[in-house]
Design a protein around this motif. Structure first.
Motif, short mmCIF file in Angstrom:
data_model
loop_
_atom_site.label_atom_id
_atom_site.label_comp_id
_atom_site.label_asym_id
_atom_site.label_seq_id
_atom_site.Cartn_x
_atom_site.Cartn_y
_atom_site.Cartn_z
N GLN A 1 0.84 -1.19 0.00
CA GLN A 1 0.00 0.00 0.00
C GLN A 1 0.87 1.24 0.00
N GLY A 2 0.26 2.35 -0.38
CA GLY A 2 0.98 3.61 -0.42
C GLY A 2 0.02 4.73 -0.75
N ARG A 3 0.56 5.84 -1.20
CA ARG A 3 -0.27 6.99 -1.55
C ARG A 3 0.10 7.47 -2.94
N ILE A 4 -0.92 7.90 -3.68
CA ILE A 4 -0.71 8.40 -5.03
C ILE A 4 -1.41 9.74 -5.18
N THR A 5 -0.74 10.68 -5.81
CA THR A 5 -1.31 12.00 -6.08
C THR A 5 -1.61 12.07 -7.57
N LEU A 6 -2.86 12.35 -7.89
CA LEU A 6 -3.32 12.36 -9.27
C LEU A 6 -4.13 13.63 -9.48
N GLN A 7 -3.67 14.48 -10.39
CA GLN A 7 -4.31 15.78 -10.64
C GLN A 7 -4.44 16.60 -9.36
N GLY A 8 -3.45 16.51 -8.50
CA GLY A 8 -3.43 17.33 -7.30
C GLY A 8 -4.16 16.77 -6.11
N SER A 9 -4.82 15.61 -6.24
CA SER A 9 -5.53 15.00 -5.11
C SER A 9 -4.82 13.71 -4.71
N THR A 10 -4.62 13.54 -3.43
CA THR A 10 -3.90 12.38 -2.91
C THR A 10 -4.87 11.38 -2.30
N ARG A 11 -4.69 10.11 -2.65
CA ARG A 11 -5.49 9.02 -2.11
C ARG A 11 -4.56 7.86 -1.79
N GLY A 12 -5.03 6.99 -0.90
CA GLY A 12 -4.28 5.78 -0.63
C GLY A 12 -4.58 4.72 -1.68
N TYR A 13 -3.61 3.86 -1.94
CA TYR A 13 -3.85 2.70 -2.80
C TYR A 13 -3.42 1.45 -2.05
N THR A 14 -4.01 0.33 -2.41
CA THR A 14 -3.69 -0.96 -1.82
C THR A 14 -3.58 -1.98 -2.94
N ALA A 15 -3.42 -3.23 -2.54
CA ALA A 15 -3.38 -4.30 -3.53
C ALA A 15 -4.69 -4.33 -4.31
N HIS A 16 -4.60 -4.69 -5.59
CA HIS A 16 -5.73 -4.81 -6.49
C HIS A 16 -6.36 -3.44 -6.79
N ASN A 17 -5.51 -2.43 -6.84
CA ASN A 17 -5.92 -1.12 -7.32
C ASN A 17 -5.29 -0.90 -8.70
N ALA A 18 -6.11 -0.39 -9.62
CA ALA A 18 -5.63 -0.04 -10.96
C ALA A 18 -5.76 1.47 -11.11
N VAL A 19 -4.68 2.11 -11.52
CA VAL A 19 -4.67 3.56 -11.71
C VAL A 19 -4.27 3.85 -13.15
N PHE A 20 -5.18 4.47 -13.89
CA PHE A 20 -4.89 4.84 -15.27
C PHE A 20 -4.59 6.32 -15.33
N ILE A 21 -3.48 6.67 -16.01
CA ILE A 21 -3.02 8.05 -16.09
C ILE A 21 -2.88 8.44 -17.56
N PRO A 22 -3.75 9.31 -18.06
CA PRO A 22 -3.62 9.75 -19.46
C PRO A 22 -2.38 10.62 -19.65
N PRO A 23 -1.98 10.85 -20.89
CA PRO A 23 -0.84 11.74 -21.15
C PRO A 23 -1.12 13.15 -20.61
N GLY A 24 -0.05 13.77 -20.08
CA GLY A 24 -0.16 15.16 -19.65
C GLY A 24 -0.80 15.37 -18.31
N VAL A 25 -1.11 14.31 -17.56
CA VAL A 25 -1.73 14.45 -16.24
C VAL A 25 -0.65 14.36 -15.17
N MET A 26 -0.57 15.38 -14.33
CA MET A 26 0.44 15.44 -13.29
C MET A 26 0.15 14.40 -12.22
N HIS A 27 1.19 13.68 -11.79
CA HIS A 27 1.00 12.64 -10.80
C HIS A 27 2.33 12.31 -10.12
N GLY A 28 2.23 11.52 -9.07
CA GLY A 28 3.40 10.98 -8.39
C GLY A 28 2.90 10.00 -7.34
N PHE A 29 3.68 8.97 -7.06
CA PHE A 29 3.26 8.01 -6.05
C PHE A 29 4.45 7.48 -5.27
#
Length: 265
Positions: free
Chosen positions: A44-72
């Motif tokens: 588990q960990g945390r991911i920031t997508l378009q400026g919003s941070t959420r936790g992720y765990t096992a069996h999470n899928a995160v799709f990131i289109p081109p040009g979208v700011m993120h970090g995890f």
């Protein structure tokens, strides 16, 4: 004859390998010029997508289109797969970022089988492997589309705070090289700097200025590690007032001078 150039740019990389390349390559705010799918299978960990941070765990899928700011962030207990589709991928993919919690065991097994099949085809030298890879990619896009549709009834509409931060993240991605300050970004968004900072802290736990500086320094790290552009030119291209100010800001976030970082990269 079908053109398989896009398939040749497809990469599937284990998350631990991404992290091993340096935490700055996953945690710092950045965007990609190609679509990306993160499939976490353990930890588990945390991911920031378009400026919003959420936790992720096992069996999470995160799709990131081109040009979208993120970090995890991803600790040593996190495992998963990152699929980089390439700039010219012609399979149908979501237009918006998606964070999907895949609870059905059948759906979890399905994506694991698809990713295994794609990797197997990529590693083989048998006939028609490019065509097989293309078909498996199509099935992966169908899987993703179906999971998005299933998740829609559960998804809550972003509140005004998160909508503003998403707009800020999108504007920041376009303008982070311009030298604009937080007051300038706030004016573009028709809010006060104080309100923008308050919303960013609420959405991701960081002020607006930290997101801006993080994005600029990530780009500086990328340029320092991947090019031989002089430090002064990098500073100017990212909107820093002077090379000295750039060096201070870079050292503050990374603990190294730009020159020392380049030597160690």
């Amino acid at each position: 004859m079908q053109d398989f150039t896009a398939i040749s740019r497809l990469r599937i990389i284990a998350v631990p390998r991404l992290v091993a390349a340096g935490r700055w390559r996953t945690e710092a705010m950045r965007s990609l010029s190609e679509p990306c799918l993160l499939w976490f299978t353990k930890g588990q960990g945390r991911i920031t997508l378009q400026g919003s941070t959420r936790g992720y765990t096992a069996h999470n899928a995160v799709f990131i289109p081109p040009g979208v700011m993120h970090g995890f962030d991803a600790g040593p207990a996190v495992f998963g797969i990152a699929v980089f589709f390439g700039r010219n991928c012609d399979v149908t993919l979501p237009k918006e970022p998606q964070h999907l919690r895949i609870r059905e065991v059948h759906a979890q097994q399905e994506i694991n089988l698809l990713l295994d099949a794609i990797q197997r085809e990529q590693a083989s030298d048998i006939a028609a492997r490019e065509r097989a890879t293309q078909h498996y990619l199509g099935l992966l896009s169908v899987w993703l589309e179906r999971q998005v549709l299933r998740a829609e009834p559960e998804a809550s509409r972003p509140d005004a705070t998160r909508r503003l931060v998403a707009r800020y993240a999108a504007l920041l991605e376009k303008e982070f090289r311009s030298g604009l300050g937080i007051a300038d970004f706030a004016a573009r968004l028709e809010v006060t700097p104080t309100h923008l900072t308050r919303c960013c802290k609420s959405a991701c736990g960081r002020p607006a200025s930290a997101l801006l500086q993080d994005r600029r320094i990530f780009e500086a790290q990328r340029l320092l590690s991947e090019t031989r552009i002089p430090v002064g030119h990098i500073a100017a291209s990212l909107g820093f007032a002077s090379p000295a100010y750039f060096t201070r800001a870079f050292h503050h976030l990374t603990g190294k001078s730009p020159t020392a970082f380049r030597r160690s990269a």
